[in-house]
Design an enzyme around this catalytic site. Structure first.
Site, mmCIF file in Angstrom:
data_model
loop_
_atom_site.group_PDB
_atom_site.id
_atom_site.type_symbol
_atom_site.label_atom_id
_atom_site.label_comp_id
_atom_site.label_asym_id
_atom_site.label_seq_id
_atom_site.Cartn_x
_atom_site.Cartn_y
_atom_site.Cartn_z
ATOM 1 N N LYS A 1 84.788 56.985 86.935
ATOM 2 C CA LYS A 1 84.936 55.528 86.727
ATOM 3 C C LYS A 1 86.383 55.119 87.010
ATOM 4 C CE LYS A 1 85.730 56.476 81.846
ATOM 5 N NZ LYS A 1 85.129 56.572 80.519
ATOM 6 N N ARG B 1 80.452 51.415 69.722
ATOM 7 C CA ARG B 1 80.429 50.666 70.991
ATOM 8 C C ARG B 1 78.966 50.572 71.416
ATOM 9 N NH1 ARG B 1 84.544 53.076 75.434
ATOM 10 N NH2 ARG B 1 82.788 54.444 75.804
ATOM 11 N N HIS C 1 78.938 59.310 71.990
ATOM 12 C CA HIS C 1 80.347 59.323 72.378
ATOM 13 C C HIS C 1 81.189 59.403 71.118
ATOM 14 C CE1 HIS C 1 83.473 58.964 75.323
ATOM 15 N NE2 HIS C 1 83.893 57.789 74.932
ATOM 16 N N ARG D 1 81.351 65.879 79.403
ATOM 17 C CA ARG D 1 81.810 64.758 80.233
ATOM 18 C C ARG D 1 83.318 64.568 80.105
ATOM 19 N NH1 ARG D 1 78.136 61.915 76.600
ATOM 20 N NH2 ARG D 1 79.995 60.839 75.846
ATOM 21 N N TYR E 1 116.594 40.808 88.335
ATOM 22 C CA TYR E 1 116.272 39.628 87.506
ATOM 23 C C TYR E 1 116.788 39.790 86.074
ATOM 24 C CZ TYR E 1 112.654 38.231 90.925
ATOM 25 O OH TYR E 1 111.963 37.850 92.041
ATOM 26 N N CYS F 1 110.857 44.887 89.462
ATOM 27 C CA CYS F 1 110.293 43.657 90.032
ATOM 28 C C CYS F 1 108.841 43.916 90.443
ATOM 29 C CB CYS F 1 111.096 43.218 91.243
ATOM 30 S SG CYS F 1 112.874 43.109 90.949
ATOM 31 N N ASP G 1 107.574 44.244 93.423
ATOM 32 C CA ASP G 1 107.395 45.165 94.554
ATOM 33 C C ASP G 1 108.548 46.138 94.743
ATOM 34 O OD1 ASP G 1 105.163 43.396 95.368
ATOM 35 O OD2 ASP G 1 106.811 42.028 95.804
#
Ligand SMILES: *Cc1c(COP(=O)(O)O)cnc(C)c1O
Length: 371
Positions: free
Chosen positions: A35, A133, A162, A221, A267, A314, A316
């Site tokens: 997942k 859950r 679980h 799992r 910044y 920042c 990027d």
């Protein structure tokens, strides 16, 4: 290709899977959770690698994630851990995904979708023994199993639960896990007493694999262990299974520049040079998955030495203080995290989170390179 990339060490993944197999013992099936794009590592390549090494099934959270595996030609069982919407069930059936069901409505919906397609699908019954859950109450399990078994288009292929605190060494948490497993056993007994076959029984995530031998049942799992990290952020459990991080995020110095004493970088001017120094710019930022909260707190590995990230990270880009008189050349590579450098676990500790969130957070725009 971009300077910023994620190297995925498939050999480390295979070794980790070997450790998991050894711990699970012979004859036990392994479901590999892929997942969230295999926790950020790339679902298709991880799934193919796991299946080639003998894994039995894969685990996804969305129908779209299952579709990606099927499009890649993967035919192994794919368990859908989360509940799909009614409108997604037609696709779920056509893809032959195996849903977790936990209430009469989800069983009937899955059955109707299968009938509509003229197919029979396998479902696993999910029992909530204390995670709180998805899942039915343990005392409802036998009735729901019968409902699945009696549906002409459904097969009960497995029964699962679980665990909420299986990764904790605290006595109270260990007792809680024991109680969860006790409730699971009771539900299984009730099913068997009613003549119902629970199919493949499974409960163990990474924590249970290591700490609760009685949670192994027919299939395990474990997710995070396979990607090379302990499920517990804390120290006592670290190294319990000798697993190796699979992901390494690298970038390269896009610019080297002199910075004078008293000048600020980035910044908000959160960092000011206390002496004349040399700084480098790395084209990686929070949009790539380097959390902004690590501004002025993280270190990258360049030529075998650690250098601090200085100033705000920042979107990027970010900056590294290479030190006065640095002779590190432009384009030199920097390991942002991975085996042998700072790890996702260390970053997670700084941030008060878990390594899962760090590897899942590496954005799609960072190319994955498989080695
Ligand atoms: C994610 C998940 C797992 C794997 O958990 P780890 O902590 O990564 O081992 C196992 N089972 C279910 C239902 C999950 O959602």
């Amino acid at each position: 290709m971009r300077a910023t990339k994620a190297i995925i060490y498939l050999d480390n993944f295979r070794e980790n899977l070997g450790q998991v197999k050894k711990r699970a013992g012979p004859g036990r099936r392994i479901c590999v959770p892929v997942k969230a794009d295999a926790y950020g590592h790339g679902a298709v390549r991880i799934a193919e690698t796991a299946l080639a090494e003998g894994a039995y099934a894969l685990g996804v959270a969305t129908v779209g994630e299952g579709a990606e595996l099927r499009r890649a030609g993967i035919r192994a069982p794919v368990l859908l851990f989360s509940q799909a919407l009614g409108e997604e069930l037609g696709e779920l059936v056509s893809l032959d995904l195996t849903p977790f069901v936990s209430d009469p409505e989800s069983i009937d919906m899955a059955g109707r979708a299968a009938a509509l397609a003229g197919k029979t699908i396998t479902a696993h019954l999910k029992i909530d023994t204390g995670m709180g859950r998805m899942g039915c109450r343990p005392e409802e399990a036998a009735d729901l199993a019968r409902r699945i078994g009696e549906h002409p288009r459904l097969l009960l292929g497995g029964t699962a639960t679980h665990l909420a605190v299986s990764d904790s060494w605290e006595a109270e948490d260990r007792a809680y896990t024991k109680a969860q497993l006790g409730r699971f056993q009771e539900a299984l007994s009730a099913m068997k007493a009613a003549g119902l076959d629970p199919g493949i029984i499974h409960a163990a995530n990474s924590g249970a694999l290591v700490f609760h031998e009685d949670a192994l049942f027919d299939m395990v799992r474990p997710g995070i262990f396979l990607y090379g990290y302990s499920p517990a952020g804390g120290s006592p459990l670290e190294g319990e299974l000798p697993v190796k991080p699979v992901m390494e995020v690298r970038s390269a110095l896009a610019l080297i520049k002199r910075v004078r004493k008293g000048e600020s970088l980035s910044y908000g001017r959160t960092w000011t040079a206390s002496e004349d120094t040399v700084a480098g710019v790395l084209p990686i930022g929070y949009a790539d998955g380097l959390p902004r909260l690590l501004s002025n707190k993280h270190r990258v590995l360049i030529q075998g030495r650690f250098y601090p990230i200085v100033g705000r990270i920042c979107m990027d880009q970010c900056l590294v203080n290479l030190g006065p008189g640095s002779t590190i050349p432009r384009w030199e590579e920097a390991v942002v995290f991975g085996p042998g450098a700072e790890t996702a676990a260390g970053m997670a500790r700084q941030l008060g989170t878990i390594s899962y969130e760090i590897t899942c957070g590496v954005n799609k725009r960072v190319p994955r390179i498989y080695q």
